[in-house]
Motif scaffolding. Structure first.
Motif, mmCIF file in Angstrom:
data_model
loop_
_atom_site.group_PDB
_atom_site.id
_atom_site.type_symbol
_atom_site.label_atom_id
_atom_site.label_comp_id
_atom_site.label_asym_id
_atom_site.label_seq_id
_atom_site.Cartn_x
_atom_site.Cartn_y
_atom_site.Cartn_z
ATOM 1 N N THR A 291 48.894 27.089 40.198
ATOM 2 C CA THR A 291 48.007 27.050 39.041
ATOM 3 C C THR A 291 47.907 28.454 38.469
ATOM 4 O OG1 THR A 291 46.008 27.466 40.364
ATOM 5 C CG2 THR A 291 46.648 25.166 40.000
ATOM 6 N N CYS A 292 47.720 28.547 37.158
ATOM 7 C CA CYS A 292 47.631 29.841 36.492
ATOM 8 C C CYS A 292 46.522 29.785 35.460
ATOM 9 C CB CYS A 292 48.957 30.218 35.835
ATOM 10 S SG CYS A 292 48.920 31.804 34.965
ATOM 11 N N THR A 293 45.706 30.826 35.410
ATOM 12 C CA THR A 293 44.667 30.977 34.401
ATOM 13 C C THR A 293 44.851 32.315 33.702
ATOM 14 O OG1 THR A 293 43.152 31.892 36.060
ATOM 15 C CG2 THR A 293 42.992 29.533 35.598
ATOM 16 N N SER B 275 47.331 42.641 33.219
ATOM 17 C CA SER B 275 46.992 42.686 34.640
ATOM 18 C C SER B 275 47.363 41.345 35.257
ATOM 19 C CB SER B 275 45.498 42.969 34.839
ATOM 20 O OG SER B 275 45.150 42.890 36.209
ATOM 21 N N THR B 276 48.174 41.365 36.298
ATOM 22 C CA THR B 276 48.618 40.136 36.961
ATOM 23 C C THR B 276 48.155 40.130 38.414
ATOM 24 O OG1 THR B 276 50.724 41.146 37.567
ATOM 25 C CG2 THR B 276 50.641 39.931 35.479
ATOM 26 N N ARG B 277 47.934 38.947 38.902
ATOM 27 C CA ARG B 277 47.524 38.772 40.296
ATOM 28 C C ARG B 277 48.076 37.458 40.808
ATOM 29 N NH1 ARG B 277 41.370 37.924 42.710
ATOM 30 N NH2 ARG B 277 41.960 37.935 44.921
ATOM 31 N N VAL B 278 48.664 37.490 41.984
ATOM 32 C CA VAL B 278 49.171 36.295 42.662
ATOM 33 C C VAL B 278 48.435 36.184 43.990
ATOM 34 C CG1 VAL B 278 51.163 35.125 43.646
ATOM 35 C CG2 VAL B 278 51.426 36.478 41.558
ATOM 36 N N LYS B 279 47.761 35.072 44.183
ATOM 37 C CA LYS B 279 46.961 34.882 45.383
ATOM 38 C C LYS B 279 47.304 33.567 46.052
ATOM 39 C CE LYS B 279 43.847 35.540 48.479
ATOM 40 N NZ LYS B 279 44.149 36.524 49.563
ATOM 41 N N PHE B 280 47.576 33.607 47.360
ATOM 42 C CA PHE B 280 47.797 32.409 48.150
ATOM 43 C C PHE B 280 46.450 31.846 48.586
ATOM 44 C CE2 PHE B 280 51.934 34.266 48.385
ATOM 45 C CZ PHE B 280 52.811 33.220 48.601
ATOM 46 N N ALA B 281 46.274 30.561 48.393
ATOM 47 C CA ALA B 281 45.099 29.913 48.949
ATOM 48 C C ALA B 281 45.178 29.944 50.475
ATOM 49 C CB ALA B 281 45.011 28.468 48.446
ATOM 50 N N TRP C 260 47.588 43.538 19.866
ATOM 51 C CA TRP C 260 46.307 43.533 20.575
ATOM 52 C C TRP C 260 45.998 44.943 21.084
ATOM 53 C CZ3 TRP C 260 43.865 38.931 20.196
ATOM 54 C CH2 TRP C 260 44.646 37.810 19.946
ATOM 55 N N PRO C 261 45.705 45.897 20.188
ATOM 56 C CA PRO C 261 45.391 47.260 20.653
ATOM 57 C C PRO C 261 44.017 47.313 21.338
ATOM 58 C CG PRO C 261 45.070 47.095 18.299
ATOM 59 C CD PRO C 261 45.663 45.784 18.724
ATOM 60 N N LYS C 262 43.922 48.185 22.317
ATOM 61 C CA LYS C 262 42.704 48.381 23.107
ATOM 62 C C LYS C 262 42.126 47.047 23.580
ATOM 63 C CE LYS C 262 38.659 51.299 23.537
ATOM 64 N NZ LYS C 262 37.625 52.117 22.884
ATOM 65 N N SER C 263 43.002 46.226 24.115
ATOM 66 C CA SER C 263 42.598 44.928 24.658
ATOM 67 C C SER C 263 43.306 44.713 25.989
ATOM 68 C CB SER C 263 42.933 43.793 23.694
ATOM 69 O OG SER C 263 42.291 43.974 22.453
ATOM 70 N N GLY C 264 42.769 43.847 26.770
ATOM 71 C CA GLY C 264 43.356 43.537 28.072
ATOM 72 C C GLY C 264 43.401 42.042 28.307
ATOM 73 N N VAL C 265 44.328 41.633 29.134
ATOM 74 C CA VAL C 265 44.474 40.230 29.496
ATOM 75 C C VAL C 265 44.789 40.146 30.990
ATOM 76 C CG1 VAL C 265 46.936 40.212 28.909
ATOM 77 C CG2 VAL C 265 45.669 38.064 28.965
ATOM 78 N N ASP C 266 44.168 39.187 31.640
ATOM 79 C CA ASP C 266 44.359 38.977 33.074
ATOM 80 C C ASP C 266 45.077 37.657 33.294
ATOM 81 O OD1 ASP C 266 42.923 41.319 33.584
ATOM 82 O OD2 ASP C 266 41.010 40.240 33.605
ATOM 83 N N VAL C 267 46.164 37.711 34.060
ATOM 84 C CA VAL C 267 46.937 36.524 34.417
ATOM 85 C C VAL C 267 46.818 36.346 35.935
ATOM 86 C CG1 VAL C 267 49.197 35.425 34.411
ATOM 87 C CG2 VAL C 267 48.519 36.884 32.495
ATOM 88 N N VAL C 268 46.213 35.247 36.339
ATOM 89 C CA VAL C 268 45.955 34.990 37.762
ATOM 90 C C VAL C 268 46.692 33.719 38.159
ATOM 91 C CG1 VAL C 268 44.210 34.623 39.530
ATOM 92 C CG2 VAL C 268 43.692 36.066 37.543
ATOM 93 N N VAL C 269 47.581 33.838 39.130
ATOM 94 C CA VAL C 269 48.338 32.692 39.658
ATOM 95 C C VAL C 269 47.856 32.411 41.072
ATOM 96 C CG1 VAL C 269 50.601 31.770 40.245
ATOM 97 C CG2 VAL C 269 50.336 33.228 38.229
ATOM 98 N N THR C 270 47.495 31.180 41.330
ATOM 99 C CA THR C 270 47.054 30.754 42.659
ATOM 100 C C THR C 270 48.090 29.807 43.247
ATOM 101 O OG1 THR C 270 44.734 30.932 41.995
ATOM 102 C CG2 THR C 270 45.215 29.685 43.991
ATOM 103 N N VAL C 271 48.561 30.137 44.421
ATOM 104 C CA VAL C 271 49.541 29.297 45.123
ATOM 105 C C VAL C 271 48.766 28.300 45.977
ATOM 106 C CG1 VAL C 271 51.528 29.262 46.660
ATOM 107 C CG2 VAL C 271 51.165 31.215 45.147
#
Length: 312
Positions: A82-84, A104-110, A146-157
């Motif tokens: 799943t990804c948000t 910013s990316t993050r991959v997390k195993f349940a 998208w100047p001076k902006s951030g986005v977070d991509v989180v993937v859950t395994v």
């Protein structure tokens, strides 16, 4: 006696043991029923998390040879991700000015994603997957908008692939199948599901990016073979593998990760020459197959949004 908590029983307890997990035989390592140039069926769905700017779910089917198995040791996990996506959103006032979108990316195993329970603190494999995913997505996003902006991509395994069956893992008889080969299939799925979530969030991209993986495998008393979308538990040994992030319309590769012994074949028995270029071409072919599924899922999601907005 501690009066602040409910104490457990004085005697020890034992977890239930099911007979099917003990009497079942270990699945064969060479139980791949797909053709070498055939990928597994893919299911992609977007817009499943209302609180996020964009979200997606991806699932790969498990090995057909284990669909009707009653033993847990014979079952091959099906990859479920799943990804948000959260953002783009303004950065804090204290942050320095950035003309590009900060990704910013993050991959997390349940904790239940693998047979060996994982902790809550990110380990080295999760950090490596997040770094590869960030490299793949950075070449797709149009950050100038998208100047001076951030986005977070989180993937859950939710469920990840294993390098060997449970029985072999418990006995320590892992053979040549341990080496983190399952992480390459997970990274390929992370790239595809992140692309679907980013598109669902409405973030400007140059193209849809999909992940593809190919490998060189060795079977008993058989020459080396090139396969698409390898499942580590379906093969006796994986010699080398390659995963890419591919943009089909631009014919560009934004991420490339290869490992193993990749060298030209000298036996002359293989149907294709075993070299790095051939392995990359096969990974591109697998990425193109995943792209067709991704495009259909995005079309279905877009049509549903248009219908809901017309009704509203």
């Amino acid at each position: 006696m501690d009066r602040r908590r409910v104490n457990g029983p004085a005697g020890g307890t034992a977890p239930p043991v099911y007979a099917s997990t003990l009497t079942g035989k270990t699945a064969s390592a060479a139980n791949r029923t797909r053709q070498p140039n055939e990928i597994r069926k893919i299911f992609v769905k977007t817009g499943l998390t209302p609180s996020a700017s964009g979200s997606a779910y991806l699932e790969l089917e498990s090995s057909p040879a284990t669909h009707h198995s009653k033993s847990l040791t014979n079952r091959t996990p099906a990859l479920k991700l799943t990804c948000t996506v959260h953002g783009p959103r303004p950065l804090p006032r204290s942050a320095p000015f950035s003309p590009q979108l900060l990704l910013s990316t993050r991959v997390k195993f349940a904790p239940f994603a693998a047979r060996q329970r994982r902790g809550y603190i990110p380990d080295a494999s999760e950090k490596d997957l997040a770094a590869h995913l960030e490299t793949a997505l950075r070449g797709v996003l149009i950050g100038e908008r998208w100047p001076k902006s951030g986005v977070d991509v989180v993937v859950t395994v939710l469920e990840g692939e294993e390098d060997c069956p449970l029985e072999a893992l418990a006995e320590g008889n892992q053979g040549g199948r341990i080496g983190g080969w399952g992480l390459m299939s997970i990274l390929s799925g992370c790239i595809t599901v992140a692309s679907a979530a980013v598109t669902d969030a409405g973030i400007d991209c140059v193209d849809l990016i999909t992940g593809g993986v190919a490998a060189i495998v060795r079977q008993p008393s058989a020459p080396l073979q090139l396969v698409l979308d390898p499942c580590p538990s379906d093969h006796e040994e994986i010699v080398a593998a390659c995963v890419i992030g591919y943009l089909q319309s631009r014919d560009e590769v934004t991420e490339l990760w290869a490992k193993g012994n990749i060298s030209p074949s000298s036996s002359g028995k293989e149907t294709k020459p075993l070299c790095f270029e051939t392995l990359v071409d096969l990974a591109v072919e697998a990425a193109n197959g995943a792209r067709r599924v991704l495009v259909e899922a995005i079309k279905e999601s877009t049509e549903a949004k248009l219908e809901s907005s017309a009704v509203g």
